[in-house]
Design a protein around this motif. Structure first.
Motif, PDB file in Angstrom:
ATOM      1  N   GLY A 241      59.422  37.498  60.192  1.00 33.31           N
ATOM      2  CA  GLY A 241      58.488  36.465  60.594  1.00 33.31           C
ATOM      3  C   GLY A 241      57.931  36.684  61.983  1.00 33.31           C
TER       4      GLY A 241
ATOM      5  N   GLY B  50      56.953  31.496  57.968  1.00 33.68           N
ATOM      6  CA  GLY B  50      57.375  32.892  57.938  1.00 33.68           C
ATOM      7  C   GLY B  50      58.798  33.038  57.444  1.00 33.68           C
TER       8      GLY B  50
ATOM      9  N   THR C 249      55.011  37.971  56.084  1.00 28.00           N
ATOM     10  CA  THR C 249      56.447  38.147  56.268  1.00 28.00           C
ATOM     11  C   THR C 249      57.056  38.879  55.080  1.00 28.00           C
ATOM     12  OG1 THR C 249      56.562  36.123  57.578  1.00 28.00           O
ATOM     13  CG2 THR C 249      58.630  36.970  56.689  1.00 28.00           C
TER      14      THR C 249
END
Length: 316
Positions: free
Chosen positions: A229, A264, A223
């Motif tokens: 994400g 993420g 990420t």
């Protein structure tokens, strides 16, 4: 359909084209030619991207990246009201200033829910594949009209403000589209399989805790690289989550996916690539340190990664 998302692309392209012309006509702009070229290329992508050969669009993207990378995107001169006038106007308007901003989500929700299946003749009013985005465009245009009516200002002033905000945000405005393309490229290139191969070849994933740590930190790191994400999720879940955590350790897929996405999001807090969250606020608030938001978020992100490792290990 009657209202296609393509119309919003054309509208965005037209706004960028006007900003380009205003930039090129700004003799006091320190980098007007390179900045003008940058926004012109971005405008063309919206206006005619579907009709251009993919290689030309790709070359344009590379030119934009080069211009931004060498610091060619600058801020020009903007005529603003005096601080006293702005303060007096804000005092006069009071809480009414929030009405246009609040109108955007309200109108968007109404149009997306109430008019999604509405037809005129045999045609749907909204683009069925992108009804929410079209509704957001309608809500934004209605809010613009409402703002002009409340402030007694002209649409031309909104164009000037649009150019000012565009130049203030700079190259960060382009990052969402760039990162979306990066995610698709990673997926098509089989990065998930490569990650699985590297992880199994160089890391002993026979231990559950090690596999959990690799998955959680991998989601955060990818990420950080991709700034999104959602782009990192298929890479790490396809490489580690499904084959190792679910396939070997029989993890609950729902728990693995939920905590993976949360990891993420922790990476989102740590990267300037997530421009919408970390760079844009600093630019709009004119903070002296453009990375101030990220620095404030680092302790929270690192603490939550540790919590995610504990939760995934205990709940999966």
């Amino acid at each position: 359909m009657i209202l296609s998302i393509q119309y919003l692309y054309w509208l965005a392209g037209a706004v960028l084209a006007i900003a380009t012309v205003m930039t090129l006509c700004d003799s006091g702009h320190p980098k007007r030619w390179s900045t003008g070229l940058f926004w012109a290329l971005f405008s063309v992508a919206f206006l005619a991207g579907d009709h251009l050969p993919p290689i030309l669009v790709g070359v344009g993207v590379l030119v934009m990246a080069a211009i931004a990378g060498f610091g060619g995107v600058g801020i020009g001169t903007h005529k603003e009201l005096a601080a006293e006038s702005r303060e007096a106007s804000a005092t006069r308007m009071g809480s009414k200033l929030f009405i246009p901003a609040l109108a955007i989500p309200l109108i968007t929700m109404f149009v997306a829910v109430a008019l999604k299946t509405f037809k005129i003749g045999d045609l749907f009013l909204l683009d069925q594949a992108n009804s929410t985005f079209v509704a957001l465009g309608i809500g934004s245009l209605c809010a613009l009209g409402l703002a002009c009516w409340l402030t007694r200002d002209t649409p031309m002033q909104s164009i000037r403000e649009s150019r000012r905000l565009t130049e203030t945000l700079g190259w960060a405005l382009v990052l969402p589209q760039m990162l979306a393309m990066l995610g698709l490229m990673f997926n098509d290139a089989g990065v998930g399989k490569a990650v699985a191969h590297l992880a199994t070849a160089y890391i002993n994933l026979d231990y559950r805790l090690i596999a959990v740590i690799v998955y959680v930190l991998g989601m955060a790191l990818f990420t950080v690289v991709m700034g999104n994400g959602f782009a990192a999720f298929p890479v790490m879940t396809g490489g580690i989550g499904v084959p190792v955590l679910v396939g070997v350790f029989h993890a609950n897929p729902a728990v693995m996916a939920a905590i993976g996405m949360f990891s993420g999001y922790c990476g989102t807090l740590l990267t300037p690539m997530a421009a919408n969250y970390n760079i844009v606020p600093a630019a709009l608030l004119e903070l002296p340190d453009k990375y101030a938001v990220i620095k404030a978020q680092v302790p929270t992100a690192l603490a939550m990664l540790v919590v995610n490792i504990v939760l995934l290990y205990g709940l999966m």
